[in-house]
Design a protein around this motif. Sequence first.
Motif, PDB file in Angstrom:
ATOM      1  N   ALA A 104       0.626  -1.345  -0.013  1.00  0.00           N
ATOM      2  CA  ALA A 104      -0.144  -0.003   0.161  1.00  0.00           C
ATOM      3  C   ALA A 104       1.196   0.896  -0.006  1.00  0.00           C
ATOM      4  O   ALA A 104       1.494   2.134   0.656  1.00  0.00           O
ATOM      5  CB  ALA A 104      -0.559   0.171   1.102  1.00  0.00           C
ATOM      6  N   ASN A 105       1.314   1.038  -1.332  1.00  0.00           N
ATOM      7  CA  ASN A 105       2.488   2.339  -1.181  1.00  0.00           C
ATOM      8  C   ASN A 105       2.076   3.898  -1.836  1.00  0.00           C
ATOM      9  O   ASN A 105       2.372   5.035  -2.074  1.00  0.00           O
ATOM     10  CB  ASN A 105       3.425   2.480  -1.698  1.00  0.00           C
ATOM     11  CG  ASN A 105       3.184   1.530  -2.962  1.00  0.00           C
ATOM     12  OD1 ASN A 105       1.824   2.202  -3.705  1.00  0.00           O
ATOM     13  ND2 ASN A 105       4.106   0.741  -4.672  1.00  0.00           N
ATOM     14  N   LYS A 106       0.752   4.080  -1.724  1.00  0.00           N
ATOM     15  CA  LYS A 106       0.609   5.647  -2.014  1.00  0.00           C
ATOM     16  C   LYS A 106      -1.214   5.471  -1.171  1.00  0.00           C
ATOM     17  O   LYS A 106      -1.807   4.955  -0.822  1.00  0.00           O
ATOM     18  CB  LYS A 106      -0.508   5.478  -3.433  1.00  0.00           C
ATOM     19  CG  LYS A 106      -0.972   4.493  -4.445  1.00  0.00           C
ATOM     20  CD  LYS A 106      -0.814   4.617  -5.709  1.00  0.00           C
ATOM     21  CE  LYS A 106      -1.315   3.427  -6.506  1.00  0.00           C
ATOM     22  NZ  LYS A 106      -0.984   3.526  -7.620  1.00  0.00           N
ATOM     23  N   LYS A 107      -2.032   6.354  -0.440  1.00  0.00           N
ATOM     24  CA  LYS A 107      -2.796   7.522  -0.346  1.00  0.00           C
ATOM     25  C   LYS A 107      -4.202   7.427  -1.079  1.00  0.00           C
ATOM     26  O   LYS A 107      -3.864   7.651  -1.576  1.00  0.00           O
ATOM     27  CB  LYS A 107      -2.489   8.408   0.676  1.00  0.00           C
ATOM     28  CG  LYS A 107      -1.950   7.732   1.643  1.00  0.00           C
ATOM     29  CD  LYS A 107      -1.217   9.664   2.302  1.00  0.00           C
ATOM     30  CE  LYS A 107      -0.677   9.054   4.074  1.00  0.00           C
ATOM     31  NZ  LYS A 107      -0.459  10.652   4.538  1.00  0.00           N
ATOM     32  N   GLY A 108      -5.249   7.226  -0.567  1.00  0.00           N
ATOM     33  CA  GLY A 108      -6.900   7.662  -1.524  1.00  0.00           C
ATOM     34  C   GLY A 108      -7.274   6.634  -0.797  1.00  0.00           C
ATOM     35  O   GLY A 108      -7.076   5.504   0.286  1.00  0.00           O
ATOM     36  N   THR A 109      -8.123   6.431  -1.696  1.00  0.00           N
ATOM     37  CA  THR A 109      -9.586   5.649  -1.711  1.00  0.00           C
ATOM     38  C   THR A 109      -9.441   4.516  -2.685  1.00  0.00           C
ATOM     39  O   THR A 109     -10.067   5.433  -4.549  1.00  0.00           O
ATOM     40  CB  THR A 109     -10.580   6.250  -1.537  1.00  0.00           C
ATOM     41  OG1 THR A 109     -11.077   6.541   0.331  1.00  0.00           O
ATOM     42  CG2 THR A 109     -12.093   5.074  -0.993  1.00  0.00           C
ATOM     43  N   PHE A 110      -9.784   3.250  -3.154  1.00  0.00           N
ATOM     44  CA  PHE A 110      -9.230   3.082  -4.600  1.00  0.00           C
ATOM     45  C   PHE A 110     -10.681   2.000  -4.464  1.00  0.00           C
ATOM     46  O   PHE A 110     -11.001   0.711  -3.317  1.00  0.00           O
ATOM     47  CB  PHE A 110      -8.451   1.863  -4.150  1.00  0.00           C
ATOM     48  CG  PHE A 110      -6.592   3.057  -4.393  1.00  0.00           C
ATOM     49  CD1 PHE A 110      -7.191   3.741  -4.857  1.00  0.00           C
ATOM     50  CD2 PHE A 110      -6.236   3.615  -2.733  1.00  0.00           C
ATOM     51  CE1 PHE A 110      -5.744   4.978  -5.337  1.00  0.00           C
ATOM     52  CE2 PHE A 110      -5.539   3.991  -2.748  1.00  0.00           C
ATOM     53  CZ  PHE A 110      -5.095   4.825  -3.792  1.00  0.00           C
ATOM     54  N   THR A 111     -10.943   1.600  -5.557  1.00  0.00           N
ATOM     55  CA  THR A 111     -12.230   0.176  -5.706  1.00  0.00           C
ATOM     56  C   THR A 111     -11.427  -1.096  -6.137  1.00  0.00           C
ATOM     57  O   THR A 111     -11.038  -1.207  -7.223  1.00  0.00           O
ATOM     58  CB  THR A 111     -13.719   0.956  -6.442  1.00  0.00           C
ATOM     59  OG1 THR A 111     -13.831   1.982  -6.222  1.00  0.00           O
ATOM     60  CG2 THR A 111     -14.540  -0.143  -6.152  1.00  0.00           C
ATOM     61  N   PHE A 112     -12.661  -1.918  -5.842  1.00  0.00           N
ATOM     62  CA  PHE A 112     -11.880  -3.372  -5.794  1.00  0.00           C
ATOM     63  C   PHE A 112     -13.298  -3.863  -6.496  1.00  0.00           C
ATOM     64  O   PHE A 112     -14.764  -3.228  -6.083  1.00  0.00           O
ATOM     65  CB  PHE A 112     -11.348  -4.953  -5.402  1.00  0.00           C
ATOM     66  CG  PHE A 112     -11.519  -4.456  -3.410  1.00  0.00           C
ATOM     67  CD1 PHE A 112     -12.754  -5.283  -3.149  1.00  0.00           C
ATOM     68  CD2 PHE A 112     -10.942  -3.252  -2.867  1.00  0.00           C
ATOM     69  CE1 PHE A 112     -13.058  -5.246  -1.811  1.00  0.00           C
ATOM     70  CE2 PHE A 112     -11.977  -4.136  -1.217  1.00  0.00           C
ATOM     71  CZ  PHE A 112     -13.139  -4.766  -1.177  1.00  0.00           C
ATOM     72  N   PHE A 113     -13.375  -4.993  -7.840  1.00  0.00           N
ATOM     73  CA  PHE A 113     -13.956  -5.577  -7.694  1.00  0.00           C
ATOM     74  C   PHE A 113     -14.020  -6.678  -8.460  1.00  0.00           C
ATOM     75  O   PHE A 113     -13.104  -6.919  -8.552  1.00  0.00           O
ATOM     76  CB  PHE A 113     -14.868  -4.714  -9.028  1.00  0.00           C
ATOM     77  CG  PHE A 113     -13.585  -4.590  -9.932  1.00  0.00           C
ATOM     78  CD1 PHE A 113     -12.793  -2.848  -9.647  1.00  0.00           C
ATOM     79  CD2 PHE A 113     -13.984  -4.822 -10.546  1.00  0.00           C
ATOM     80  CE1 PHE A 113     -11.775  -2.961 -11.155  1.00  0.00           C
ATOM     81  CE2 PHE A 113     -12.695  -4.952 -12.472  1.00  0.00           C
ATOM     82  CZ  PHE A 113     -12.133  -4.148 -12.155  1.00  0.00           C
ATOM     83  N   CYS A 114     -15.554  -7.459  -8.631  1.00  0.00           N
ATOM     84  CA  CYS A 114     -15.168  -8.976  -9.548  1.00  0.00           C
ATOM     85  C   CYS A 114     -15.084  -8.536 -10.791  1.00  0.00           C
ATOM     86  O   CYS A 114     -15.923  -7.827 -10.987  1.00  0.00           O
ATOM     87  CB  CYS A 114     -16.756  -9.320  -8.888  1.00  0.00           C
ATOM     88  SG  CYS A 114     -16.769 -11.577  -9.891  1.00  0.00           S
ATOM     89  N   SER A 115     -14.293  -9.204 -11.321  1.00  0.00           N
ATOM     90  CA  SER A 115     -13.641  -9.304 -12.537  1.00  0.00           C
ATOM     91  C   SER A 115     -14.155 -10.517 -13.739  1.00  0.00           C
ATOM     92  O   SER A 115     -13.806 -10.574 -14.579  1.00  0.00           O
ATOM     93  CB  SER A 115     -12.367  -8.873 -12.969  1.00  0.00           C
ATOM     94  OG  SER A 115     -11.731  -9.902 -11.749  1.00  0.00           O
ATOM     95  N   VAL A 116     -14.780 -11.488 -12.848  1.00  0.00           N
ATOM     96  CA  VAL A 116     -15.453 -12.531 -13.739  1.00  0.00           C
ATOM     97  C   VAL A 116     -16.493 -12.488 -13.249  1.00  0.00           C
ATOM     98  O   VAL A 116     -17.804 -12.561 -12.518  1.00  0.00           O
ATOM     99  CB  VAL A 116     -14.667 -13.459 -12.826  1.00  0.00           C
ATOM    100  CG1 VAL A 116     -15.372 -15.136 -13.362  1.00  0.00           C
ATOM    101  CG2 VAL A 116     -13.546 -13.791 -13.122  1.00  0.00           C
ATOM    102  N   PHE A 117     -17.571 -12.638 -13.675  1.00  0.00           N
ATOM    103  CA  PHE A 117     -18.460 -12.541 -14.413  1.00  0.00           C
ATOM    104  C   PHE A 117     -19.752 -13.858 -13.473  1.00  0.00           C
ATOM    105  O   PHE A 117     -19.709 -14.486 -13.926  1.00  0.00           O
ATOM    106  CB  PHE A 117     -19.878 -12.418 -16.312  1.00  0.00           C
ATOM    107  CG  PHE A 117     -21.011 -12.027 -15.963  1.00  0.00           C
ATOM    108  CD1 PHE A 117     -21.714 -11.458 -15.866  1.00  0.00           C
ATOM    109  CD2 PHE A 117     -22.101 -13.280 -16.023  1.00  0.00           C
ATOM    110  CE1 PHE A 117     -23.244 -10.914 -15.439  1.00  0.00           C
ATOM    111  CE2 PHE A 117     -23.551 -13.590 -15.969  1.00  0.00           C
ATOM    112  CZ  PHE A 117     -23.899 -12.237 -15.839  1.00  0.00           C
ATOM    113  N   CYS A 118     -20.420 -13.501 -12.930  1.00  0.00           N
ATOM    114  CA  CYS A 118     -21.136 -14.538 -11.588  1.00  0.00           C
ATOM    115  C   CYS A 118     -22.711 -14.401 -11.427  1.00  0.00           C
ATOM    116  O   CYS A 118     -22.715 -14.989 -10.716  1.00  0.00           O
ATOM    117  CB  CYS A 118     -20.563 -14.274 -10.830  1.00  0.00           C
ATOM    118  SG  CYS A 118     -20.200 -12.734  -9.455  1.00  0.00           S
ATOM    119  N   GLY A 119     -23.079 -13.807 -12.045  1.00  0.00           N
ATOM    120  CA  GLY A 119     -24.555 -14.066 -12.141  1.00  0.00           C
ATOM    121  C   GLY A 119     -25.035 -12.396 -12.505  1.00  0.00           C
ATOM    122  O   GLY A 119     -24.342 -11.236 -12.455  1.00  0.00           O
TER     123      GLY A 119
END
Length: 151
Positions: free
Chosen positions: A123-138
């Motif tokens: 975690a080498n930079k400050k901020g708010t980041f979005t993570f998400f599912c990258s495989v279609f699952c429904g």
Amino acid sequence: MANNLFLPALLALAVLASGCTSATTGTTTTTTTATATTQATTTTASAVTTTTTATTTTQPSVKEIQMTASQWKFEPSEITVNQGDTVRLEIKNIDVAHGFSLSEFGISKQLPAGATTTVEFAANKKGTFTFFCSVFCGSGHGGMTGKLVVQ
Ligand SMILES: [Cu+2]
């Protein structure tokens, strides 16, 4: 520093003023100068040691987080770490195939159904980041996101 030079000079002047030129007085003056130099060197070495000790107190930590992936969420969906931390996510996928993407940190991992997958990054930079599912699952795939806060 001024004293180291001043004292021998003063003694030399005293010798000249008194008119004394005996060999014994000359030897005493030389010995005094050598002692003063040794003391100055010892003080400098102590200062260097103190500085080194202060530097070693700052250490980055490893933040290990257990996470679950399922239709259609990550739990916890929000994680907070400190800048400089090494983040290790242990993501347990309890139903169908999913993925974990965190673009800003160059991460895109497959999460096979029923398996636990490790994702590690700095975690080498400050901020708010979005993570998400990258495989279609429904039908709820588009809303399967979470937030990483680096403070
Ligand atoms: Cu998905």
